[in-house]
Design a protein around this motif. Structure first.
Motif, PDB file in Angstrom:
ATOM      1  N   LYS A 259      -1.032   2.134  -3.818  1.00  7.98           N
ATOM      2  CA  LYS A 259      -2.282   2.810  -3.692  1.00  7.98           C
ATOM      3  C   LYS A 259      -2.009   4.130  -2.780  1.00  7.98           C
ATOM      4  CE  LYS A 259      -4.118  -0.852  -1.358  1.00  7.98           C
ATOM      5  NZ  LYS A 259      -5.148  -1.593  -0.782  1.00  7.98           N
TER       6      LYS A 259
ATOM      7  N   LEU B 230      -9.486   0.345  -5.623  1.00 11.89           N
ATOM      8  CA  LEU B 230      -8.327   1.204  -5.388  1.00 11.89           C
ATOM      9  C   LEU B 230      -7.209   0.074  -5.692  1.00 11.89           C
ATOM     10  CD1 LEU B 230      -8.407   3.035  -2.118  1.00 11.89           C
ATOM     11  CD2 LEU B 230      -8.016   3.956  -4.718  1.00 11.89           C
TER      12      LEU B 230
ATOM     13  N   THR C 179       0.747  -1.098   0.062  1.00 13.78           N
ATOM     14  CA  THR C 179      -0.126  -0.054  -0.074  1.00 13.78           C
ATOM     15  C   THR C 179       0.981   1.118   0.053  1.00 13.78           C
ATOM     16  OG1 THR C 179      -1.913  -1.032   1.129  1.00 13.78           O
ATOM     17  CG2 THR C 179      -1.688   1.357   1.332  1.00 13.78           C
TER      18      THR C 179
END
Length: 263
Positions: free
Chosen positions: A190, A179, A92
């Motif tokens: 992300k 996402l 992420t």
């Protein structure tokens, strides 16, 4: 503990707990745990160390660390927590590895922002949950920065990825990509995706897609398309969601908009 709400949101697990005092036996998690204490004086035991976390505290636990503690009986307590695997957190944020060296930091504004984002992520409305996920991912970057983690720069990527994502979102409005889908499409993390997009447009990708949906809804309604068909064609959950976002954008409902056009 009087109230506990728990849900999964993308790669994150969210929890919001409040009520009177409670103590947890010593235990560990396979995931990273990031908590924000909003009310109460928590006493924490972590890998043989003890410390206090009052309101405004952010606590971070690495996978496998032994933890325990809580708040004294009958004392008020309210906290929120995020649970995310090491693989998901590093992906992420666009990092190769991550370990929190300091388990406690007093950051009231960040604690409040985390709590507000968790509450949004626990909402029944799917569009609000998406907004909560976006906000939490940005805030995970802030948590990492407070722990002196250096995040990848997005300056070198330029405007190209944002334009490509805008084109892709415009072509997939009915599908409402996640996402994860967006990040995979661009080959970005992300966090990097959200930061770049917001820096260049002032909106998150989902906010940008929503304003495009409402704009296209206006065109379809102007052409005489029924509101129910318009909602379905543009990926709204149902007509009530179209009504809400259309009214927020234009100040009137789709029905009133069509009646005004007919004079």
């Amino acid at each position: 503990m009087a109230q506990l709400r728990h849900a999964r949101l993308g790669a994150l697990e969210l929890a919001s707990a409040g009520g009177s005092g409670h103590r947890f036996d010593k235990h560990s998690h396979d995931e990273f745990v990031i908590s924000a204490n909003l009310r109460g004086d928590e006493q924490i035991w972590l890998d043989g160390r003890t410390f206090a976390a009052g309101p405004g505290a952010i606590t971070t636990y690495n996978p496998g660390q032994i933890q325990g503690g809580g708040v004294a009986e009958d004392r008020p307590w309210h906290f929120v927590s995020l649970y995310v695997t090491a693989e998901q957190l590093t992906q992420t944020l666009g990092l190769g590895a991550l370990e929190f060296a300091r388990p406690l930091r007093h950051l009231p504004r960040l604690a409040e922002a985390l709590a507000a984002a968790v509450e949004t992520g626990l909402h029944a409305d799917p569009f609000l949950r998406e907004r909560g996920e976006e906000r939490l991912i940005r805030l995970l970057g802030e948590v990492a920065r407070t722990a002196d983690v250096r995040l990848p720069s997005c300056a070198a990527s330029g405007r190209g990825p944002v334009v490509r994502l805008q084109e892709w979102l415009a072509a997939h409005l009915q599908e409402a990509p996640s996402l994860d889908d967006m990040a995979a499409h661009l080959g970005l993390s992300k966090f990097h995706l959200l930061r770049s997009f917001q820096q260049q447009t002032g909106l998150t990708p989902r906010q940008w897609a929503m304003q495009l949906r409402t704009c296209r809804a206006q065109a379809l309604l102007r052409a005489g398309r029924p509101a129910t068909e318009t909602a379905h064609a543009l990926g709204f959950a149902d007509q009530s969601h179209l009504n809400r976002h259309f009214r927020a954008a234009y100040g009137l409902s789709p029905g009133r908009f069509q009646r005004a056009l007919r004079g």
